[in-house]
Motif scaffolding. Structure first.
Motif, PDB file in Angstrom:
ATOM      1  N   TYR A 112      -2.266  19.917 -11.851  1.00  0.00           N
ATOM      2  CA  TYR A 112      -3.120  20.556 -10.967  1.00  0.00           C
ATOM      3  C   TYR A 112      -4.133  21.306 -11.626  1.00  0.00           C
TER       4      TYR A 112
ATOM      5  N   VAL B 232      -8.975  17.918  -3.858  1.00  0.00           N
ATOM      6  CA  VAL B 232      -9.597  17.906  -4.978  1.00  0.00           C
ATOM      7  C   VAL B 232     -11.351  17.787  -4.699  1.00  0.00           C
TER       8      VAL B 232
ATOM      9  N   LEU C  83      -2.213  22.200  -2.811  1.00  0.00           N
ATOM     10  CA  LEU C  83      -2.355  21.019  -3.718  1.00  0.00           C
ATOM     11  C   LEU C  83      -1.416  19.860  -3.720  1.00  0.00           C
TER      12      LEU C  83
ATOM     13  N   PHE D 259      -7.967  20.606 -10.419  1.00  0.00           N
ATOM     14  CA  PHE D 259      -8.973  21.343  -9.554  1.00  0.00           C
ATOM     15  C   PHE D 259      -9.620  22.179 -10.526  1.00  0.00           C
TER      16      PHE D 259
END
Length: 478
Positions: A376, A349, A341, A380
């Motif tokens: 994140y 994403v 990430l 996500f």
């Protein structure tokens, strides 16, 4: 004649003056040439930024130290590498990074004994040469150097930088410059793996690791062609009731001569050699093929390497594998790590959303061991948090261990995520984790990783015996 004599005298004086001036200019030119030659020689031997001996000069000084050292002397060659210089340069610019390197070089010279030699051998790497008697504690000196580096620096503000070091000594494992530098470099790599502040002295075990890596580099392509890989599965159980709800697929390499080789040994090499896509595709196909004969309520978790996630074809691979296996997409859990990430998060994403749109579930593996950026978790499309086993190991030893797990569980519940904890090894841990609110668990307390046939047997026992896999079951722990 008198007039001619006067003229001759004047001419002679002028000629003598010109000759004197020419000699003076010649001497000055020679002096300037000698000075320029000295400067050129110094420039060839000196690092322009720090004034320390450069790489070539450091090796020359090491040759000299080995040549003049007495039989009873011990010559230490150490490599010191700064941590996180890319981040510092990104924050303070190239000039700020250079200023920090100069400050670190100054600290090194101040912290080292007078007879030690310090050189700069790379942009963020320094070398130390120290010759002394066998009673000299080189490791203590190197640790003192690292401690001096850690102290705050001022570069348009307070800057902190750490370092790690590896060193080798004569005559224990090396007697020549080539051997000594090779051993020190291996020790530096080992120190890098241990983290900032680590100091590693070379020994035979490090060289064995290097030999193993060379062996893996040589054998891995053949193993891929020969299909020497297989999957083991570790059961995942519900915290309440102990019912087996899923399995995690774990890759194994059974070498004909070496036997089982751990994934931690060969996966980094596979990534370097560009073989991870092939191996990862095998793991995904095999896991779904074997999941077809297991109950619909049992999911299978498959780890994706960062390289696989960054590859745009991963979505097509997962889609086609699901179609060929006819396994319900929700039964597949793809485990990714936080490192995925960090690089190009906008692209990631989209990639993870595309995977999630296939109907599979996404789990964030080893949560808490890396960056743990809470942003994140919002960006996500995640379904599951997998708490790193290091927090479980801290239970009972640290007062904060249970508090951190409770905080992660609360965070997961607030985001609507299932919380799985790995590395459960004792009944005491199981009870504490259940009370903390963890949804699922896995670890040696319940079962070791085992081949698919063993999972078949376990599921059959649970079906016909009428009881779930609980902490007291020993079916897979033998």
């Amino acid at each position: 004649m008198q007039d001619l004599a006067s003229v001759a005298a004047v001419i002679a004086f002028v000629l003598i003056s010109l000759a004197a001036i020419s000699l003076l200019l010649l001497k000055r030119a020679r002096a300037e040439l000698a000075l320029k030659e000295a400067e050129a020689a110094r420039a060839a031997d000196e690092d322009k930024l720090t004034g320390l001996p450069n790489h070539a000069k450091t090796l020359e000084l090491l040759d000299h130290a080995l040549a003049v050292s007495a039989e009873t002397d011990c010559t230490t060659f150490a490599l010191i590498e700064l941590d996180g210089m890319d981040d510092i340069t990104a924050q303070h610019g190239v000039l700020g990074g250079d200023e920090l390197v100069v400050a670190v070089a100054r600290r090194l010279k101040e912290a080292l004994p007078i007879n030690a030699v310090c050189g700069r051998v790379a942009s963020d790497e320094f070398a130390i040469i120290l010759t002394a008697g066998p009673q000299n504690d080189a490791e203590a000196i190197i640790r003192g150097v690292l401690d001096s580096i850690v102290h705050p620096h001022w570069i348009d503000g307070v800057v902190r930088v750490s370092a790690h070091a590896g060193f080798a000594q004569t005559p224990h494992y090396a007697t020549t410059r080539v051997e000594l530098t090779r051993c020190a470099d291996l020790a530096l790599r080992a120190a890098f793996k241990r983290g900032p502040g680590a100091v590693v002295k070379f020994d035979v075990s490090i060289d064995i690791v290097s030999t193993d890596q060379k062996f893996i580099h040589r054998e891995l392509p053949r193993a891929v062609s020969a299909n020497e890989f297989e999957l083991y599965y570790q059961p995942i159980v519900a915290s309440h009731g102990g019912r087996m709800v899923g399995v995690e697929a774990l890759l194994r390499w059974n070498h004909p001569q070496r036997g089982t080789i751990a994934p931690a040994m060969f996966i980094p090499v596979a990534e370097q050699m560009g073989l991870m896509d092939t191996i990862g595709a095998f793991a995904l196909r095999r896991a779904l093929d074997e999941a077809k004969r297991w109950p619909e309520e049992l999911y299978v978790a498959v780890n994706l390497s960062p390289l696989q996630v960054r590859d745009r074809t991963i979505v097509d691979l997962v889609r086609s594998t699901l179609m060929n296996s006819a396994v319900t997409p929700s039964r597949l859990v793809l485990e990714i790590t936080e490192g995925v990430l960090i690089d190009n998060p906008d692209e990631m994403v989209g990639r993870i959303k595309d995977l999630h749109d296939l109907g599979v579930r996404i789990a964030l593996d080893d949560f808490g061991s890396g960056y743990s950026n809470l942003g994140y978790l919002q960006r996500f499309p995640l379904d599951k948090l997998k708490i790193d086993k290091s927090f479980v190991a801290a239970l009972g030893r640290s007062s904060n261990g249970g508090v951190i797990i409770q905080a992660i569980v609360a965070l997961g519940r607030a985001l609507g995520l299932t919380v799985l904890v790995e590395g459960v090894e004792t009944e005491h841990q199981r009870v504490l984790l259940r009370l903390a609110g963890c949804d699922e668990m896995q670890g040696f307390l319940f079962a070791n990783a085992a081949p698919a046939k063993t999972i078949d047997k376990l599921l059959a026992q649970a079906k016909y015996g009428g009881k779930p896999l609980a902490a007291s079951d020993q079916a897979l722990t033998a």
